[in-house]
Enzyme design. Structure first.
Site, PDB file in Angstrom:
ATOM      1  N   ASP A  32       0.839  -1.206   0.000  1.00  0.00           N
ATOM      2  CA  ASP A  32       0.000   0.000   0.000  1.00  0.00           C
ATOM      3  C   ASP A  32       0.869   1.249   0.000  1.00  0.00           C
ATOM      4  O   ASP A  32       0.558   2.251  -0.659  1.00  0.00           O
ATOM      5  CB  ASP A  32      -0.914   0.013   1.223  1.00  0.00           C
ATOM      6  CG  ASP A  32      -2.049  -0.992   1.092  1.00  0.00           C
ATOM      7  OD1 ASP A  32      -2.794  -1.153   2.066  1.00  0.00           O
ATOM      8  OD2 ASP A  32      -2.175  -1.613   0.025  1.00  0.00           O
ATOM      9  N   ASP A  34       0.846   4.227  -2.710  1.00  0.00           N
ATOM     10  CA  ASP A  34       0.559   5.614  -2.328  1.00  0.00           C
ATOM     11  C   ASP A  34       1.667   6.572  -2.764  1.00  0.00           C
ATOM     12  O   ASP A  34       1.407   7.723  -3.107  1.00  0.00           O
ATOM     13  CB  ASP A  34       0.341   5.712  -0.822  1.00  0.00           C
ATOM     14  CG  ASP A  34      -0.954   5.039  -0.384  1.00  0.00           C
ATOM     15  OD1 ASP A  34      -1.873   4.951  -1.221  1.00  0.00           O
ATOM     16  OD2 ASP A  34      -1.041   4.605   0.774  1.00  0.00           O
ATOM     17  N   SER A  55     -12.870   6.385  -1.629  1.00  0.00           N
ATOM     18  CA  SER A  55     -11.739   5.917  -0.839  1.00  0.00           C
ATOM     19  C   SER A  55     -11.324   7.036   0.113  1.00  0.00           C
ATOM     20  O   SER A  55     -11.880   8.133   0.075  1.00  0.00           O
ATOM     21  CB  SER A  55     -10.574   5.532  -1.751  1.00  0.00           C
ATOM     22  OG  SER A  55     -10.159   6.656  -2.483  1.00  0.00           O
ATOM     23  N   LEU A  56     -10.352   6.755   0.960  1.00  0.00           N
ATOM     24  CA  LEU A  56      -9.858   7.750   1.908  1.00  0.00           C
ATOM     25  C   LEU A  56      -8.440   8.155   1.551  1.00  0.00           C
ATOM     26  O   LEU A  56      -7.658   7.346   1.040  1.00  0.00           O
ATOM     27  CB  LEU A  56      -9.865   7.178   3.333  1.00  0.00           C
ATOM     28  CG  LEU A  56     -11.223   6.865   3.964  1.00  0.00           C
ATOM     29  CD1 LEU A  56     -11.019   6.230   5.333  1.00  0.00           C
ATOM     30  CD2 LEU A  56     -12.074   8.110   4.085  1.00  0.00           C
ATOM     31  N   GLU A  84     -11.376   4.765  14.658  1.00  0.00           N
ATOM     32  CA  GLU A  84     -11.736   3.349  14.610  1.00  0.00           C
ATOM     33  C   GLU A  84     -10.614   2.560  13.937  1.00  0.00           C
ATOM     34  O   GLU A  84      -9.858   3.112  13.131  1.00  0.00           O
ATOM     35  CB  GLU A  84     -13.026   3.151  13.804  1.00  0.00           C
ATOM     36  CG  GLU A  84     -14.213   3.959  14.286  1.00  0.00           C
ATOM     37  CD  GLU A  84     -15.394   3.887  13.324  1.00  0.00           C
ATOM     38  OE1 GLU A  84     -15.410   2.982  12.478  1.00  0.00           O
ATOM     39  OE2 GLU A  84     -16.296   4.736  13.416  1.00  0.00           O
ATOM     40  N   LYS A 135      -8.848   0.333  11.191  1.00  0.00           N
ATOM     41  CA  LYS A 135      -9.037   0.138   9.748  1.00  0.00           C
ATOM     42  C   LYS A 135      -8.883  -1.357   9.463  1.00  0.00           C
ATOM     43  O   LYS A 135      -7.770  -1.882   9.429  1.00  0.00           O
ATOM     44  CB  LYS A 135      -8.023   0.946   8.943  1.00  0.00           C
ATOM     45  CG  LYS A 135      -8.258   0.891   7.433  1.00  0.00           C
ATOM     46  CD  LYS A 135      -7.255   1.766   6.689  1.00  0.00           C
ATOM     47  CE  LYS A 135      -7.567   1.755   5.196  1.00  0.00           C
ATOM     48  NZ  LYS A 135      -7.465   0.399   4.618  1.00  0.00           N
ATOM     49  N   ASP A 177      -8.572  -4.721   7.557  1.00  0.00           N
ATOM     50  CA  ASP A 177      -7.959  -5.064   6.268  1.00  0.00           C
ATOM     51  C   ASP A 177      -8.816  -6.128   5.584  1.00  0.00           C
ATOM     52  O   ASP A 177      -8.549  -7.324   5.664  1.00  0.00           O
ATOM     53  CB  ASP A 177      -6.539  -5.577   6.485  1.00  0.00           C
ATOM     54  CG  ASP A 177      -5.748  -5.642   5.183  1.00  0.00           C
ATOM     55  OD1 ASP A 177      -6.187  -5.020   4.196  1.00  0.00           O
ATOM     56  OD2 ASP A 177      -4.695  -6.289   5.164  1.00  0.00           O
ATOM     57  N   ARG A 222     -17.312  -2.537  -3.776  1.00  0.00           N
ATOM     58  CA  ARG A 222     -17.012  -1.161  -4.159  1.00  0.00           C
ATOM     59  C   ARG A 222     -16.955  -0.995  -5.672  1.00  0.00           C
ATOM     60  O   ARG A 222     -17.451  -0.024  -6.222  1.00  0.00           O
ATOM     61  CB  ARG A 222     -15.669  -0.713  -3.562  1.00  0.00           C
ATOM     62  CG  ARG A 222     -15.317   0.737  -3.860  1.00  0.00           C
ATOM     63  CD  ARG A 222     -13.805   0.995  -3.705  1.00  0.00           C
ATOM     64  NE  ARG A 222     -13.315   0.662  -2.380  1.00  0.00           N
ATOM     65  CZ  ARG A 222     -13.314   1.505  -1.358  1.00  0.00           C
ATOM     66  NH1 ARG A 222     -13.800   2.722  -1.499  1.00  0.00           N
ATOM     67  NH2 ARG A 222     -12.819   1.135  -0.195  1.00  0.00           N
ATOM     68  N   GLU A 251     -17.051  -3.752   6.074  1.00  0.00           N
ATOM     69  CA  GLU A 251     -15.870  -4.448   5.586  1.00  0.00           C
ATOM     70  C   GLU A 251     -16.041  -5.939   5.855  1.00  0.00           C
ATOM     71  O   GLU A 251     -16.271  -6.364   6.993  1.00  0.00           O
ATOM     72  CB  GLU A 251     -14.628  -3.928   6.318  1.00  0.00           C
ATOM     73  CG  GLU A 251     -13.338  -4.172   5.596  1.00  0.00           C
ATOM     74  CD  GLU A 251     -12.983  -3.080   4.597  1.00  0.00           C
ATOM     75  OE1 GLU A 251     -11.957  -3.234   3.901  1.00  0.00           O
ATOM     76  OE2 GLU A 251     -13.715  -2.075   4.514  1.00  0.00           O
ATOM     77  N   TYR A 306     -19.182   0.317   9.543  1.00  0.00           N
ATOM     78  CA  TYR A 306     -18.577   1.559  10.011  1.00  0.00           C
ATOM     79  C   TYR A 306     -19.317   2.819   9.577  1.00  0.00           C
ATOM     80  O   TYR A 306     -18.970   3.916  10.025  1.00  0.00           O
ATOM     81  CB  TYR A 306     -17.129   1.653   9.531  1.00  0.00           C
ATOM     82  CG  TYR A 306     -16.949   1.481   8.036  1.00  0.00           C
ATOM     83  CD1 TYR A 306     -17.272   2.506   7.145  1.00  0.00           C
ATOM     84  CD2 TYR A 306     -16.446   0.307   7.506  1.00  0.00           C
ATOM     85  CE1 TYR A 306     -17.110   2.362   5.784  1.00  0.00           C
ATOM     86  CE2 TYR A 306     -16.275   0.142   6.141  1.00  0.00           C
ATOM     87  CZ  TYR A 306     -16.605   1.172   5.285  1.00  0.00           C
ATOM     88  OH  TYR A 306     -16.440   1.026   3.929  1.00  0.00           O
ATOM     89  N   LYS A 334     -12.386  10.202  11.640  1.00  0.00           N
ATOM     90  CA  LYS A 334     -13.514  10.904  11.019  1.00  0.00           C
ATOM     91  C   LYS A 334     -13.969  12.041  11.918  1.00  0.00           C
ATOM     92  O   LYS A 334     -14.045  11.888  13.144  1.00  0.00           O
ATOM     93  CB  LYS A 334     -14.708   9.956  10.825  1.00  0.00           C
ATOM     94  CG  LYS A 334     -14.428   8.692  10.058  1.00  0.00           C
ATOM     95  CD  LYS A 334     -15.649   7.778  10.068  1.00  0.00           C
ATOM     96  CE  LYS A 334     -15.346   6.429   9.451  1.00  0.00           C
ATOM     97  NZ  LYS A 334     -16.484   5.497   9.559  1.00  0.00           N
ATOM     98  N   LYS A 346      -2.059   4.905   8.235  1.00  0.00           N
ATOM     99  CA  LYS A 346      -1.547   3.552   8.025  1.00  0.00           C
ATOM    100  C   LYS A 346      -0.351   3.290   8.938  1.00  0.00           C
ATOM    101  O   LYS A 346       0.586   4.099   8.991  1.00  0.00           O
ATOM    102  CB  LYS A 346      -1.124   3.369   6.562  1.00  0.00           C
ATOM    103  CG  LYS A 346      -2.270   3.401   5.547  1.00  0.00           C
ATOM    104  CD  LYS A 346      -3.096   2.134   5.634  1.00  0.00           C
ATOM    105  CE  LYS A 346      -4.002   1.972   4.431  1.00  0.00           C
ATOM    106  NZ  LYS A 346      -3.300   1.581   3.218  1.00  0.00           N
ATOM    107  N   CYS A 379      17.966 -27.131 -14.087  1.00  0.00           N
ATOM    108  CA  CYS A 379      17.127 -27.500 -12.948  1.00  0.00           C
ATOM    109  C   CYS A 379      18.004 -28.087 -11.844  1.00  0.00           C
ATOM    110  O   CYS A 379      18.821 -28.979 -12.113  1.00  0.00           O
ATOM    111  CB  CYS A 379      16.066 -28.507 -13.380  1.00  0.00           C
ATOM    112  SG  CYS A 379      15.089 -29.173 -11.996  1.00  0.00           S
ATOM    113  N   CYS A 396      16.909 -32.184 -11.567  1.00  0.00           N
ATOM    114  CA  CYS A 396      17.165 -33.176 -12.619  1.00  0.00           C
ATOM    115  C   CYS A 396      18.272 -32.764 -13.588  1.00  0.00           C
ATOM    116  O   CYS A 396      18.694 -33.573 -14.416  1.00  0.00           O
ATOM    117  CB  CYS A 396      15.886 -33.458 -13.392  1.00  0.00           C
ATOM    118  SG  CYS A 396      15.301 -32.057 -14.386  1.00  0.00           S
ATOM    119  N   CYS A 408      11.672 -25.595 -15.442  1.00  0.00           N
ATOM    120  CA  CYS A 408      12.275 -26.859 -15.839  1.00  0.00           C
ATOM    121  C   CYS A 408      11.306 -27.509 -16.820  1.00  0.00           C
ATOM    122  O   CYS A 408      10.169 -27.819 -16.453  1.00  0.00           O
ATOM    123  CB  CYS A 408      12.486 -27.765 -14.629  1.00  0.00           C
ATOM    124  SG  CYS A 408      12.948 -29.462 -15.078  1.00  0.00           S
ATOM    125  N   CYS A 419      10.999 -34.711 -14.292  1.00  0.00           N
ATOM    126  CA  CYS A 419      11.772 -34.213 -13.152  1.00  0.00           C
ATOM    127  C   CYS A 419      11.087 -34.688 -11.865  1.00  0.00           C
ATOM    128  O   CYS A 419       9.874 -34.494 -11.691  1.00  0.00           O
ATOM    129  CB  CYS A 419      11.836 -32.690 -13.182  1.00  0.00           C
ATOM    130  SG  CYS A 419      12.575 -31.964 -11.688  1.00  0.00           S
TER     131      CYS A 419
END
Length: 663
Positions: free
Chosen positions: A34, A38, A83-84, A114, A116, A118, A137, A173, A225, A289, A313, A407, A410, A425, A430
């Site tokens: 993320d 960003d 999005s935020l 609150e 977040k 995932d 979404r 979520e 939320y 918020k 984050k 490989c 083999c 390979c 193998c």
């Protein structure tokens, strides 16, 4: 930066961000963090601010990424799912609060903090106390209708208590609890199926499934939320939303803080960081918020995000350790994957001694050498990954990593694909490739030969009792008695499971053969379209692409597999062993439904597959989605969005008694 340089860089960034948006939102398989995403987005924002004429309507800075998935009907959001804005800095969080103070022209601003979660963002609408529909979404304006999948979440009420609110649209979520995720991966490992990378990816992948029966077996949960539509209720704040959620029996965040100053916000996010490890779900940050809806309206929104909220984050936990060696794992397709062997180090609640390096291109890009001190972190706090090298701590004793030319198992010369990313390979014999292919063939999702786990398969191959999947059907008590720590009862169970597998549907065999790019869903489509494995083998590339969901790349792979002499010999041996090569035809009961196309929704007296087979037995076709070509919608209790769409399109809706009368 000149204007020309800026234009070139902006075009590159837009392409990259669109690519990563799709990987994250649509395919649920992100390849960058993320934070890295960003940073790219922020760089593009800065270029567009400096050169406004380079701002395009489709710029990732102007809207949420992700397009609706094919295979689902779509729902247009009554209120866009925005999005935020993100920050990883306490200084930027303080600056956010200062902007809010300036926008509202006062010092004290009541805020809610609150965790977040995932997971995957969802909007759900209730009307008259009954769950009407739920959607992802998507692109922020339109999302996928995943109502039937959401209904499998036991915590989500299908009907609200009469004492609470009845009509509103709520945002939340969907997630997979830590304990449920660990249990699911253990079951997949025992079944010989590939493990999920992290809870968020497994949640996103589960919601994409078209079969709610499979979804119901996954441990999904949900937390709410916010509201998109209050349904006429007089709510004044986020605190009022929390009260509404409680009254409706909908789960809200387990930890909630209030703060009215920058110092209070910082104290809250630090306290949350200490406590979030005790939560049952993964979190990657905090959401701040402004509490008052009046204040929120005054602050307003940008084209992409509200000005009254921000996501803070947390930095992923990192640790330094020494890279001792790089091993090579050989997969069932022959792919050679480098794995870092590390000095054990404790991180994010567990001791880590190895980490994925993905491919040799990444090793070269990061200039990773054996003997380096490396920084590792758990992506999504699950998968260990090498994120950087402490080059300043090199002492000259480090050794460069050379991509293999042969490989390691083999000795066969390797093959690089066109993108120069995957090294394979090419030797189908193998020993490691054979082991991985057999493990895939016997797994629950393919031929479902229970008991033949990794250790048993390894012995079968090492003792040269099995060279390929067809050899499984030549095993007997005498041969299996050569295995270590395997008793008479186990041998009996192995042989019984092998014999039973001969009656499996042929799509399972096609999937179990491990044809590159052909998953379980593709195998089902192939058998439905062609009716048998022999017909697939004879099909041209042009004929293969006529099969639903089979594109040109997959078609070329299928065609090549069925025209390899070694594979054709394998098929002949499997046929001789008595495996099922032909899709079972539905016994025709009548032709009363000839020329009709049906869609089934809601709860009926029998499961949907039984009803679908009944329709086919009378000459009808069954589809998964309502369209202008649908003749009838068979609707049971709790029929959802398909019923609404059928009414809009003028499709005739039948209850089960009417359907039974027709046949």
């Amino acid at each position: 930066m000149t204007h020309a340089e800026a234009a070139t860089r902006a075009a590159f960034l837009r392409t990259e961000l669109h690519h990563h948006n799709r990987l994250y939102y649509v395919e649920a398989r992100p390849v960058i963090s993320d934070k890295d995403f960003d940073l790219l987005l922020r760089e593009l924002q800065e270029i567009e601010q400096r050169f406004p004429d380079l701002l395009t309507p489709d710029s990732p800075t102007q809207r949420v990424g992700g397009a609706p998935l094919e295979g689902f009907t779509q729902i247009r959001h009554t209120v866009p799912m925005m999005s935020l804005d993100n920050t990883y800095s306490e200084e930027e969080l303080t600056a956010f609060f200062a902007r809010v103070q300036k926008g509202l022209a006062r010092e004290t601003i009541d805020c809610v903090i609150e965790p977040k979660v995932d997971g995957v963002a969802i909007t759900i609408r209730y009307e008259n106390g009954v769950l009407k529909h739920g959607a992802t979404r998507g692109d922020g304006q339109t999302g996928d209708d995943v109502t039937n999948n959401l209904k499998t979440i036991k915590r989500l009420p299908l009907r609200l208590p009469e004492t609470g609110p009845q009509t509103f649209e709520v945002r939340g979520e969907v997630f997979m609890p830590k304990a449920g995720f660990a249990k699911l991966n253990k079951e997949r490992e025992e079944a010989g199926e590939p493990l999920f990378a992290n809870p968020r990816n497994s949640t996103a992948g589960t919601l994409k499934l078209l079969d709610p029966k499979i979804v119901a077996k996954r441990p999904l949960d949900i937390v709410f939320y916010g509201l998109a539509d209050a349904g006429g209720m007089d709510l004044q704040s986020q605190t009022d939303v929390h009260a509404l959620l409680e009254a409706a029996g909908l789960r809200k965040a387990d930890l909630i803080w209030r703060a009215d100053s920058a110092e209070g916000l910082l104290a809250a996010i630090r306290e949350l960081d200490e406590q979030r490890k005790s939560l049952p779900y993964e979190t990657d940050g905090a959401v701040i918020k402004v509490n008052s809806f009046t204040d929120q309206r005054e602050l307003g929104v940008t084209s992409k995000a509200p000005r009254w909220a921000i996501a803070y984050k947390y930095q992923p936990e990192q640790a330094e350790t020494k890279l001792l060696a790089i091993d090579i794992q050989v997969g069932r397709t022959g792919a050679l994957t480098p794995v870092a062997r590390l000095e054990p180090v404790f991180i994010s609640g567990s001791t880590v001694s190895n980490a994925t390096l993905h491919n040799y291109e990444e090793i070269e890009r990061k200039d990773i050498r054996v003997g380096d001190i490396v920084v590792i972190e758990k992506a999504g706090e699950i998968i260990p990954a090498v994120v950087s090298v402490k080059k300043e701590r090199r002492n000259g004793g480090e050794s460069a990593v050379i991509a293999p030319t042969h490989c390691p198992v083999c000795g066969t010369a390797v093959h690089r694909d066109e993108e120069q990313v995957v090294i394979r390979c090419p030797n189908p014999h193998c020993p490691e490739v054979v082991k991985r292919r057999i493990e895939h063939f016997v797994c629950r999702g393919a031929m479902d030969i229970s008991g033949l786990g990794e250790s048993v398969v390894a012995q079968l191959v090492d003792l040269k009792l099995v060279r390929d999947v067809a050899d499984l059907y030549a095993l007997n008590e005498l041969l299996l008695a050569r295995l270590e720590r395997v008793g008479t009862k186990s041998i009996y169970n192995y042989l019984k499971a092998i014999e039973s597998s001969k009656q499996q549907d042929p799509w399972r065999l096609v999937f179990g053969l491990g044809i590159l790019h052909v998953g379980a869903g593709g195998a089902r489509k192939l058998l439905e379209h062609f009716g048998g494995i022999d017909a697939i083998a004879k099909a041209s590339v042009e004929e293969l692409v006529q099969c639903p969901d089979i594109g040109e790349i997959v078609a070329v792979s299928i065609h090549a597999w069925f025209h390899d002499p070694v594979n054709l010999q394998l098929l002949d041996r499997l046929r001789s062993a008595g495996l099922n090569f032909t899709q079972k035809a539905v016994t025709a009961a009548s032709e009363k439904l000839n020329g009709t196309t049906w869609v089934i929704t809601g709860t009926l007296s029998e499961d949907r597959e039984t009803i679908a087979d009944l329709i086919r037995s009378h000459g009808g076709k069954v589809s998964g989605s309502v369209s202008g070509k649908t003749t009838y919608l068979l609707a049971g209790e709790e029929a959802g969005s398909k019923l609404d769409k059928a009414k809009k399109l003028g499709v005739k809706v039948l209850a089960e008694p009417e359907f039974r009368a027709m046949i």
